[in-house]
Every structure is written in structure tokens, then in C-alpha cells.
Enzyme design. Structure first.
Site, PDB file in Angstrom:
ATOM      1  N   GLY A   1      -0.215  -2.177   4.531  1.00 54.95           N
ATOM      2  CA  GLY A   1       0.634  -0.972   4.641  1.00 54.95           C
ATOM      3  C   GLY A   1       1.470  -1.460   5.809  1.00 54.95           C
ATOM      4  O   GLY A   1       2.615  -2.056   5.842  1.00 54.95           O
ATOM      5  N   ARG A   2       1.016  -1.410   7.087  1.00 52.70           N
ATOM      6  CA  ARG A   2       2.043  -1.391   8.389  1.00 52.70           C
ATOM      7  C   ARG A   2       2.367  -2.872   8.504  1.00 52.70           C
ATOM      8  O   ARG A   2       3.733  -2.926   8.885  1.00 52.70           O
ATOM      9  CB  ARG A   2       1.267  -0.960   9.493  1.00 52.70           C
ATOM     10  CG  ARG A   2       0.949   0.573   9.404  1.00 52.70           C
ATOM     11  CD  ARG A   2      -0.212   0.919  10.586  1.00 52.70           C
ATOM     12  NE  ARG A   2      -1.327   0.559  10.018  1.00 52.70           N
ATOM     13  CZ  ARG A   2      -2.824   0.884  10.771  1.00 52.70           C
ATOM     14  NH1 ARG A   2      -2.615   1.623  11.722  1.00 52.70           N
ATOM     15  NH2 ARG A   2      -3.626   0.378   9.885  1.00 52.70           N
TER      16      ARG A   2
ATOM     17  N   GLN B   1       1.606   6.203  -6.908  1.00 48.76           N
ATOM     18  CA  GLN B   1       0.204   6.930  -6.676  1.00 48.76           C
ATOM     19  C   GLN B   1       0.473   8.383  -6.831  1.00 48.76           C
ATOM     20  O   GLN B   1       1.244   8.988  -6.134  1.00 48.76           O
ATOM     21  CB  GLN B   1       0.067   6.860  -4.981  1.00 48.76           C
ATOM     22  CG  GLN B   1      -1.483   7.271  -4.591  1.00 48.76           C
ATOM     23  CD  GLN B   1      -1.610   7.244  -3.428  1.00 48.76           C
ATOM     24  OE1 GLN B   1      -1.083   7.543  -2.248  1.00 48.76           O
ATOM     25  NE2 GLN B   1      -3.029   6.667  -2.928  1.00 48.76           N
TER      26      GLN B   1
ATOM     27  N   TYR C   1      -8.058  14.337   0.476  1.00 47.73           N
ATOM     28  CA  TYR C   1      -7.184  15.209  -0.170  1.00 47.73           C
ATOM     29  C   TYR C   1      -7.931  15.947  -1.199  1.00 47.73           C
ATOM     30  O   TYR C   1      -9.068  15.760  -1.441  1.00 47.73           O
ATOM     31  CB  TYR C   1      -6.101  14.336  -0.614  1.00 47.73           C
ATOM     32  CG  TYR C   1      -5.074  13.871   0.575  1.00 47.73           C
ATOM     33  CD1 TYR C   1      -4.588  14.907   1.375  1.00 47.73           C
ATOM     34  CD2 TYR C   1      -4.906  12.486   0.786  1.00 47.73           C
ATOM     35  CE1 TYR C   1      -4.038  14.358   2.650  1.00 47.73           C
ATOM     36  CE2 TYR C   1      -4.279  12.105   1.854  1.00 47.73           C
ATOM     37  CZ  TYR C   1      -3.734  13.088   2.747  1.00 47.73           C
ATOM     38  OH  TYR C   1      -3.003  12.574   3.715  1.00 47.73           O
TER      39      TYR C   1
ATOM     40  N   SER D   1       0.936  -1.131   0.100  1.00 49.33           N
ATOM     41  CA  SER D   1      -0.037   0.164  -0.043  1.00 49.33           C
ATOM     42  C   SER D   1       0.956   1.318   0.029  1.00 49.33           C
ATOM     43  O   SER D   1       2.017   1.119   0.495  1.00 49.33           O
ATOM     44  CB  SER D   1      -0.798  -0.106   1.345  1.00 49.33           C
ATOM     45  OG  SER D   1      -1.852   0.789   1.038  1.00 49.33           O
ATOM     46  N   PRO D   2       0.458   2.177  -0.631  1.00 47.40           N
ATOM     47  CA  PRO D   2       1.008   3.575  -0.451  1.00 47.40           C
ATOM     48  C   PRO D   2       1.325   3.988   0.967  1.00 47.40           C
ATOM     49  O   PRO D   2       0.395   4.276   1.368  1.00 47.40           O
ATOM     50  CB  PRO D   2       0.467   4.740  -1.625  1.00 47.40           C
ATOM     51  CG  PRO D   2      -0.987   3.987  -1.483  1.00 47.40           C
ATOM     52  CD  PRO D   2      -1.000   2.384  -1.355  1.00 47.40           C
TER      53      PRO D   2
HETATM   54  C1  LIG Z   1       3.058   5.706   7.496  1.00 45.72           C
HETATM   55  C2  LIG Z   1       1.878   5.790   6.765  1.00 45.72           C
HETATM   56  C3  LIG Z   1       1.839   6.404   5.435  1.00 45.72           C
HETATM   57  C4  LIG Z   1       0.507   6.508   4.621  1.00 45.72           C
HETATM   58  N1  LIG Z   1       0.816   6.827   3.428  1.00 45.72           N
HETATM   59  C5  LIG Z   1      -0.228   7.178   2.342  1.00 45.72           C
HETATM   60  C6  LIG Z   1      -0.234   7.327   1.175  1.00 45.72           C
HETATM   61  O1  LIG Z   1       0.850   8.188   0.841  1.00 45.72           O
HETATM   62  N2  LIG Z   1      -1.131   7.279   0.201  1.00 45.72           N
HETATM   63  C7  LIG Z   1      -2.541   6.723   0.929  1.00 45.72           C
HETATM   64  O2  LIG Z   1      -3.251   6.481  -0.175  1.00 45.72           O
HETATM   65  N3  LIG Z   1      -2.507   5.999   1.859  1.00 45.72           N
HETATM   66  C8  LIG Z   1      -1.342   6.366   2.762  1.00 45.72           C
HETATM   67  N4  LIG Z   1      -1.465   5.687   4.022  1.00 45.72           N
HETATM   68  C9  LIG Z   1      -2.719   4.609   4.343  1.00 45.72           C
HETATM   69  C10 LIG Z   1      -2.067   3.150   3.853  1.00 45.72           C
HETATM   70  O3  LIG Z   1      -1.891   3.148   2.495  1.00 45.72           O
HETATM   71  C11 LIG Z   1      -3.240   2.036   4.263  1.00 45.72           C
HETATM   72  O4  LIG Z   1      -4.314   2.379   3.396  1.00 45.72           O
HETATM   73  C12 LIG Z   1      -3.310   2.034   5.722  1.00 45.72           C
HETATM   74  O5  LIG Z   1      -2.312   2.147   6.633  1.00 45.72           O
HETATM   75  C13 LIG Z   1      -4.327   0.815   6.131  1.00 45.72           C
HETATM   76  O6  LIG Z   1      -3.563  -0.248   5.861  1.00 45.72           O
HETATM   77  P1  LIG Z   1      -2.710  -1.263   7.022  1.00 45.72           P
HETATM   78  O7  LIG Z   1      -3.960  -1.485   8.064  1.00 45.72           O
HETATM   79  O8  LIG Z   1      -2.463  -2.531   6.020  1.00 45.72           O
HETATM   80  O9  LIG Z   1      -1.503  -0.298   7.430  1.00 45.72           O
HETATM   81  C14 LIG Z   1      -0.398   5.560   5.031  1.00 45.72           C
HETATM   82  C15 LIG Z   1      -0.316   4.884   6.128  1.00 45.72           C
HETATM   83  C16 LIG Z   1       0.755   4.962   6.951  1.00 45.72           C
HETATM   84  C17 LIG Z   1       0.841   3.945   7.966  1.00 45.72           C
END
Ligand SMILES: Cc1cc2nc3c(=O)[nH]c(=O)nc-3n(C[C@H](O)[C@H](O)[C@H](O)COP(=O)(O)O)c2cc1C
Length: 360
Positions: free
Chosen positions: A329-330, A101, A182, A22-23
Site C-alpha cells: 500500500g503506502r 475491490q 465493513y 493493495s487497494p
Molecule cells: C490511504 C489508504 C487507503 C486504504 N484503502 C483501502 C481500501 O480501499 N480497501 C482495503 O481493503 N484496504 C485499504 N487500505 C489498507 C491497505 O490496502 C493496506 O492493507 C494497508 O495500508 C497496509 O499495507 P501497507 O503497510 O503496505 O500500507 C488503505 C490504506 C491506506 C493507507
């Protein structure tokens, strides 16, 4: 076996499995430059070699006022292409598909990195005046400048120009960031869009800029390469019995997904929230159910994201046809090799690079 590790073909592109990065912003570009560094390269290369099928590089600004922070990446200038091409090469060397992205943070732009407080950064400190559909502030941030019609056209062009640079840098997928409060989401949601012209009011007007961005990108982006779009499936307002504002909802998301697909989007990356400070459920699968409903009702490819923390959950989402792919993501910050570990635990074949494969 697990379908999670089956390839998926979208247009002419084959993605080796359905576990995708994920971004995630890393706030690591030199201030104001948008330029990727050695850190970005190592960070993305590690996840690629760890077995994900696709690496979505973090939100990358389409103009100098588009980044969330002054230390985000950008593709608004030609000199940014070369350092990005080193990132795409590193992702490819790890066996994954390089994706990026494209983003405009709108009224939530010009803030400091989270570990520095995430507050508004004023122009005299390398920040800038933000923009939005209406001069309505996100809580805690200044009200944005309300875009004129000709300024909206400039933003649309900036997305297309950034897509040209993304292609030159070697990306195989671009994702339009229309989620998380955004700029594009600000147009979609009646909470942040109070315009009375062709870009505000009924859904087709609020969606206009998004469809124009898709069209502009599709005119310059190679027909054989996919375009994804991340949306928030809900503002989490209609789910709240104590909040009766008109907001962005799953029903509107379904219509948007259909229009987006007709304009050339190949996959909806279904996230949620971010438009306002409201209560959001945080339990496991809290938003993947919305992805599944979107997929069931639109027949558009959908990726689920959010608290998909273990291999079984990811496997179940794909096997039960609730999603076509999962973004993590995380979990990938904790474990760059999450995908290969998940493959092993599900009895599938990990995707080691050949430099490791022959010894493991
Ligand atoms: C440190 C961090 C930075 C993130 N930056 C973006 C981003 O650049 N673009 C975006 O669409 N979502 C962003 N997110 C959201 C993640 O892409 C993801 O949707 C969210 O963390 C939920 O997924 P997870 O539970 O697997 O972490 C970010 C999340 C984290 C934790």
C-alpha cells in the site's frame, strides 16, 4: 533471482509477478457519483508502469449506500462502467493486471474523507443511513439499520451486479472486501453480529452472507477469471488478555478460507483488524505471520499485506512460502516504481514498459 518476480497463474490468468498494489481509497470521485476521474487514471497507470504485477483498484461501492465516503468509487450503475474501462485500459497499457475491490462499508459507511476528519456525514450533507447485521454502532458513528432477510438478499445481488459491471469494464480479477470492519466482516464477527436468525450465531450462520456473495459472483463472473477475497484474519481481541469478548479469530478465518475456496474464491488477501477500536501491533510483519499460518493450514493461495516495506521482506515472504504474493500500500504511494526498484535491488529483471525499456 527472486521468485517475487516470477509469474503466477490463477485459473486462466497469468499475473506477471507477485508484487501487487493493495487497494487504497483516494477519496477523489465527484460527490455521490462513484465515478473515476483523470486523477484515478493517472494514479493507477503510474503504479502499473512502475512494474507491479496487479493493480487492485480501491474499495468500490456495490450500491449507493456502500461507499466509505460520498467521494469513493462505485460500480452500482451502468454509467460507471465506461470511466472504469478507461482505468483498466491504462493499467493494461502499463503491463499490469487490472483488478477491483468490490465493497460495502456497512456501519462504517457515510464518513468524510480522512483529511476532512472522517466523521459521519448525515443524509442532508450527501450522506446516508448505514446498514449492518445488528443495530450496533462502531465507536463514534451512528447505529446502523439492522438488515431484514430480504434486504440481505438485495445486498448479495448488488455484489453480483457490480461484478457483471466489473467484467464489462475489463477487470480480470474482482476482490470481495470482507475485512476491516465493513459490512461482510460485521456479519462474520460476533462483536457486531448479534442476530438470532440464519445469519447470526454459529460460524456457519455468520459466514452465510459471505458464501452467498461468493456464489452469486461466481454465477456471473467468467470461470476463467479469478476471484480474491480480503479478510481480517483477526479482530485483535483474542490476542488481548484484557478483552474476553467473543470475536473474529484466526481459527475461524481458516474455516472461512476453506469454505470460500470451495465456493470459488481463488486467493485470500490476508489483512486484519478494523472491526472495533482496539490495540493493534504495528511493527513490521505484524500481520503477515497470520497470513503464513492461514496458508500453511488451508492450502489456499494467500497474499500477505501490511508493513512489507522493503524488497528483502517481500522476497523472504515469497521464498519461504509464507505467501504466494504480497500487496503493498503506502510504499507504492511513496514510490510508484517500487516494484521495478525492488527487482533491481534483488537482481531480478524490472518490468519496464517498452516505451522505457529500450533506453534503460
Ligand atoms: C490511504 C489508504 C487507503 C486504504 N484503502 C483501502 C481500501 O480501499 N480497501 C482495503 O481493503 N484496504 C485499504 N487500505 C489498507 C491497505 O490496502 C493496506 O492493507 C494497508 O495500508 C497496509 O499495507 P501497507 O503497510 O503496505 O500500507 C488503505 C490504506 C491506506 C493507507
Amino acid at each position: 533471482m527472486s521468485k517475487l518476480f516470477d509469474p503466477i497463474q490463477i485459473r486462466e490468468l497469468t499475473i506477471p509477478n507477485r508484487v501487487w498494489m493493495s487497494p487504497m481509497c483516494t477519496y477523489s470521485a465527484p460527490v455521490g457519483t462513484g465515478m473515476p476521474t483523470d486523477f484515478h487514471q493517472a494514479h493507477y497507470a503510474a503504479r502499473a508502469a512502475g512494474g507491479v504485477g496487479l493493480v487492485m483498484v480501491e474499495a468500490t461501492g456495490v450500491s449507493p449506500v456502500a461507499p466509505i465516503s460520498p467521494v469513493d468509487l462505485g460500480l452500482w450503475a451502468d454509467e460507471q462502467v465506461e470511466p472504469f474501462s478507461r482505468i483498466t485500459a491504462a493499467i493494461r497499457a502499463g503491463g499490469a493486471v487490472p483488478a477491483v475491490q468490490l465493497a460495502h462499508a456497512g456501519r462504517k459507511a457515510s464518513t468524510s474523507a480522512p483529511w476532512e476528519g472522517g466523521d459521519y456525514v448525515a443524509p442532508e450533507n450527501n450522506g446516508w443511513e448505514t446498514i449492518g447485521p445488528s443495530a450496533l454502532a462502531f465507536p463514534g458513528l451512528p447505529a446502523p439499520h439492522e438488515l431484514t432477510i430480504s434486504e440481505i438478499a438485495e445486498v448479495v445481488q448488488q455484489f453480483a451486479d457490480a461484478a457483471v459491471r466489473a467484467d464489462k469494464a475489463g477487470f480480470d480479477v474482482v476482490e470481495i472486501h470482507a475485512a476491516h470492519g465493513y459490512l461482510l466482516h460485521n456479519f462474520l464477527s460476533p462483536i457486531s453480529n448479534k442476530r438470532t436468525d440464519a445469519y447470526g450465531g454459529p460460524l456457519e450462520n455468520r459466514a452465510r452472507i459471505v458464501l452467498e456473495v461468493i456464489e452469486a459472483i461466481r454465477q456471473v463472473w467468467p470461470a476463467e477469471k479469478p476471484v480474491f477475497m480480503r479478510i481480517s484474519t483477526t479482530d485483535w481481541v483474542e490476542e488481548n488478555p484484557h478483552d474476553d469478548r467473543d470475536s473474529w479469530t484466526l481459527e475461524q478465518s481458516k474455516q472461512l478460507a476453506l469454505w470460500a475456496a470451495a465456493h470459488g474464491v481463488d486467493l485470500i488477501d490476508a489483512s486484519s483488524g478494523g472491526l472495533d477500536v482496539v490495540p493493534i501491533p504495528r511493527e513490521r510483519n505484524y500481520q503477515t505471520a497470520k497470513a503464513a499460518e492461514l496458508r500453511a493450514n488451508t492450502n489456499v493461495l494467500v497474499a500477505a499485506v501490511g508493513r512489507i516495506d522493503d524488497a528483502e521482506t517481500a522476497h523472504d515472504l515469497i521464498e519461504s512460502d509464507q505467501a504466494d504474493a504480497v500487496f503493498l500500500g503506502r510504499p507504492l504511494l511513496k514510490d510508484p516504481s517500487w516494484a521495478n526498484h525492488a527487482a533491481l535491488s534483488l537482481g531480478a529483471t524490472p518490468r519496464y514498459v517498452r516505451q522505457y525499456d529500450y533506453v534503460l
